[in-house]
Design a protein around this motif. Structure first.
Motif, PDB file in Angstrom:
ATOM      1  N   ASN A   1       0.795  -1.224   0.000  1.00  0.00           N
ATOM      2  CA  ASN A   1       0.000   0.000   0.000  1.00  0.00           C
ATOM      3  C   ASN A   1       0.828   1.275   0.000  1.00  0.00           C
ATOM      4  O   ASN A   1       0.285   2.358  -0.206  1.00  0.00           O
ATOM      5  CB  ASN A   1      -0.970   0.000   1.181  1.00  0.00           C
ATOM      6  CG  ASN A   1      -1.946  -1.149   1.097  1.00  0.00           C
ATOM      7  OD1 ASN A   1      -1.761  -2.165   1.757  1.00  0.00           O
ATOM      8  ND2 ASN A   1      -2.954  -1.019   0.269  1.00  0.00           N
TER       9      ASN A   1
ATOM     10  N   TYR B   1      -0.393   5.351  -0.572  1.00  0.00           N
ATOM     11  CA  TYR B   1      -0.585   6.110   0.667  1.00  0.00           C
ATOM     12  C   TYR B   1       0.778   6.595   1.166  1.00  0.00           C
ATOM     13  O   TYR B   1       1.807   5.988   0.889  1.00  0.00           O
ATOM     14  CB  TYR B   1      -1.269   5.242   1.734  1.00  0.00           C
ATOM     15  CG  TYR B   1      -2.684   4.862   1.367  1.00  0.00           C
ATOM     16  CD1 TYR B   1      -3.737   5.728   1.620  1.00  0.00           C
ATOM     17  CD2 TYR B   1      -2.973   3.655   0.740  1.00  0.00           C
ATOM     18  CE1 TYR B   1      -5.050   5.402   1.269  1.00  0.00           C
ATOM     19  CE2 TYR B   1      -4.276   3.309   0.384  1.00  0.00           C
ATOM     20  CZ  TYR B   1      -5.302   4.189   0.656  1.00  0.00           C
ATOM     21  OH  TYR B   1      -6.587   3.856   0.292  1.00  0.00           O
TER      22      TYR B   1
ATOM     23  N   GLU C   1     -16.642   7.610  -3.059  1.00  0.00           N
ATOM     24  CA  GLU C   1     -15.312   7.826  -2.494  1.00  0.00           C
ATOM     25  C   GLU C   1     -15.509   8.478  -1.141  1.00  0.00           C
ATOM     26  O   GLU C   1     -16.408   9.309  -0.973  1.00  0.00           O
ATOM     27  CB  GLU C   1     -14.491   8.744  -3.400  1.00  0.00           C
ATOM     28  CG  GLU C   1     -13.093   9.011  -2.893  1.00  0.00           C
ATOM     29  CD  GLU C   1     -12.291   9.915  -3.808  1.00  0.00           C
ATOM     30  OE1 GLU C   1     -11.823  10.961  -3.322  1.00  0.00           O
ATOM     31  OE2 GLU C   1     -12.159   9.584  -5.008  1.00  0.00           O
TER      32      GLU C   1
ATOM     33  N   ARG D   1      -8.967  -1.154  -4.998  1.00  0.00           N
ATOM     34  CA  ARG D   1     -10.114  -0.819  -5.839  1.00  0.00           C
ATOM     35  C   ARG D   1     -10.111  -1.544  -7.193  1.00  0.00           C
ATOM     36  O   ARG D   1     -11.132  -2.143  -7.570  1.00  0.00           O
ATOM     37  CB  ARG D   1     -10.185   0.701  -6.043  1.00  0.00           C
ATOM     38  CG  ARG D   1     -11.310   1.123  -6.959  1.00  0.00           C
ATOM     39  CD  ARG D   1     -11.332   2.620  -7.196  1.00  0.00           C
ATOM     40  NE  ARG D   1     -12.280   2.953  -8.244  1.00  0.00           N
ATOM     41  CZ  ARG D   1     -12.549   4.166  -8.637  1.00  0.00           C
ATOM     42  NH1 ARG D   1     -11.948   5.204  -8.062  1.00  0.00           N
ATOM     43  NH2 ARG D   1     -13.417   4.385  -9.604  1.00  0.00           N
TER      44      ARG D   1
ATOM     45  N   TRP E   1      -1.908   2.947   9.654  1.00  0.00           N
ATOM     46  CA  TRP E   1      -2.727   1.816   9.222  1.00  0.00           C
ATOM     47  C   TRP E   1      -2.180   0.503   9.780  1.00  0.00           C
ATOM     48  O   TRP E   1      -2.936  -0.337  10.258  1.00  0.00           O
ATOM     49  CB  TRP E   1      -2.746   1.797   7.706  1.00  0.00           C
ATOM     50  CG  TRP E   1      -3.684   0.835   7.043  1.00  0.00           C
ATOM     51  CD1 TRP E   1      -4.501  -0.088   7.632  1.00  0.00           C
ATOM     52  CD2 TRP E   1      -3.892   0.716   5.646  1.00  0.00           C
ATOM     53  NE1 TRP E   1      -5.203  -0.780   6.673  1.00  0.00           N
ATOM     54  CE2 TRP E   1      -4.839  -0.308   5.445  1.00  0.00           C
ATOM     55  CE3 TRP E   1      -3.361   1.362   4.537  1.00  0.00           C
ATOM     56  CZ2 TRP E   1      -5.277  -0.685   4.184  1.00  0.00           C
ATOM     57  CZ3 TRP E   1      -3.792   0.991   3.283  1.00  0.00           C
ATOM     58  CH2 TRP E   1      -4.744  -0.022   3.107  1.00  0.00           C
TER      59      TRP E   1
ATOM     60  N   ASN F   1     -10.695   6.080   0.720  1.00  0.00           N
ATOM     61  CA  ASN F   1     -11.020   4.725   0.331  1.00  0.00           C
ATOM     62  C   ASN F   1     -12.372   4.762  -0.372  1.00  0.00           C
ATOM     63  O   ASN F   1     -12.938   5.845  -0.611  1.00  0.00           O
ATOM     64  CB  ASN F   1     -10.949   3.747   1.506  1.00  0.00           C
ATOM     65  CG  ASN F   1     -12.075   3.871   2.507  1.00  0.00           C
ATOM     66  OD1 ASN F   1     -13.084   4.542   2.286  1.00  0.00           O
ATOM     67  ND2 ASN F   1     -11.906   3.216   3.645  1.00  0.00           N
ATOM     68  N   TYR F   2     -12.887   3.601  -0.730  1.00  0.00           N
ATOM     69  CA  TYR F   2     -14.086   3.529  -1.559  1.00  0.00           C
ATOM     70  C   TYR F   2     -15.098   2.561  -0.965  1.00  0.00           C
ATOM     71  O   TYR F   2     -14.761   1.404  -0.687  1.00  0.00           O
ATOM     72  CB  TYR F   2     -13.734   3.078  -2.983  1.00  0.00           C
ATOM     73  CG  TYR F   2     -12.722   3.985  -3.623  1.00  0.00           C
ATOM     74  CD1 TYR F   2     -13.115   5.156  -4.252  1.00  0.00           C
ATOM     75  CD2 TYR F   2     -11.374   3.690  -3.555  1.00  0.00           C
ATOM     76  CE1 TYR F   2     -12.181   6.021  -4.803  1.00  0.00           C
ATOM     77  CE2 TYR F   2     -10.424   4.546  -4.105  1.00  0.00           C
ATOM     78  CZ  TYR F   2     -10.839   5.697  -4.724  1.00  0.00           C
ATOM     79  OH  TYR F   2      -9.915   6.558  -5.260  1.00  0.00           O
TER      80      TYR F   2
ATOM     81  N   HIS G   1     -15.186  -1.682   2.028  1.00  0.00           N
ATOM     82  CA  HIS G   1     -14.512  -0.388   1.950  1.00  0.00           C
ATOM     83  C   HIS G   1     -13.112  -0.693   1.444  1.00  0.00           C
ATOM     84  O   HIS G   1     -12.292  -1.239   2.184  1.00  0.00           O
ATOM     85  CB  HIS G   1     -14.485   0.322   3.311  1.00  0.00           C
ATOM     86  CG  HIS G   1     -15.841   0.737   3.752  1.00  0.00           C
ATOM     87  ND1 HIS G   1     -16.227   0.734   5.069  1.00  0.00           N
ATOM     88  CD2 HIS G   1     -16.920   1.173   3.054  1.00  0.00           C
ATOM     89  CE1 HIS G   1     -17.481   1.149   5.153  1.00  0.00           C
ATOM     90  NE2 HIS G   1     -17.916   1.420   3.940  1.00  0.00           N
TER      91      HIS G   1
ATOM     92  N   SER H   1      -9.370   0.020  -0.264  1.00  0.00           N
ATOM     93  CA  SER H   1      -8.296   1.002  -0.367  1.00  0.00           C
ATOM     94  C   SER H   1      -8.117   1.420  -1.823  1.00  0.00           C
ATOM     95  O   SER H   1      -8.652   0.779  -2.745  1.00  0.00           O
ATOM     96  CB  SER H   1      -6.991   0.395   0.158  1.00  0.00           C
ATOM     97  OG  SER H   1      -6.561  -0.657  -0.700  1.00  0.00           O
TER      98      SER H   1
END
Length: 134
Positions: free
Chosen positions: A10, A14, A114, A101, A22, A126-127, A95, A97
């Protein structure tokens, strides 16, 4: 495995501060949360956990992680497919990241919205995603 995945996989989507926040998981609350979900793990020949996923009875996919060293081998797809099979009559949500996605979109999920969420003092995009009836 989860911390390693967040720190390696990630980091491309990010910031270092976001990744640090996280991967700093509260083990007790995380364990209590997972205990109420259907959870699956994938282990390799050496009995090392290389993938993990869990879903609520209502069809919310809460976690889906694959060890950074085992990405691209179909482990996440296997976990998701197994969890989906057990919830075939339900609308599924998650949800996702930024990193995850495209994985979910390729498997029939669509973005509902979003969102920006806060975690341990950091803000993350995030989505909210869904598969099935809206």
């Amino acid at each position: 495995m989860i911390r390693k995945t967040i720190c390696v996989v990630n980091l491309g989507d990010y910031s270092k501060d976001q990744v640090e926040a996280w991967q700093n998981i509260d083990k007790l609350s995380w364990s209590e949360n997972v205990a109420t979900h259907q959870a699956l793990v994938v282990v390799n020949k050496e009995d090392k956990i290389v993938g993990f996923g869990d879903m609520t009875q209502e069809g919310y996919l809460d976690h889906l992680f694959v060890d950074a060293d085992f990405q691209g081998q179909g482990i996440a797809s296997l976990l998701l497919q197994t969890l989906e099979t057990n919830h075939a009559q339900q609308t599924l949500t998650t949800h996702a990241s930024i990193t995850a996605r495209p994985f979910f979109e390729a498997r029939g999920f669509h973005v509902v919205r979003e969102q920006t969420v806060s975690l341990r003092g950091e803000k993350f995009i995030n989505y909210e995603m869904m598969k099935g009836e809206d």
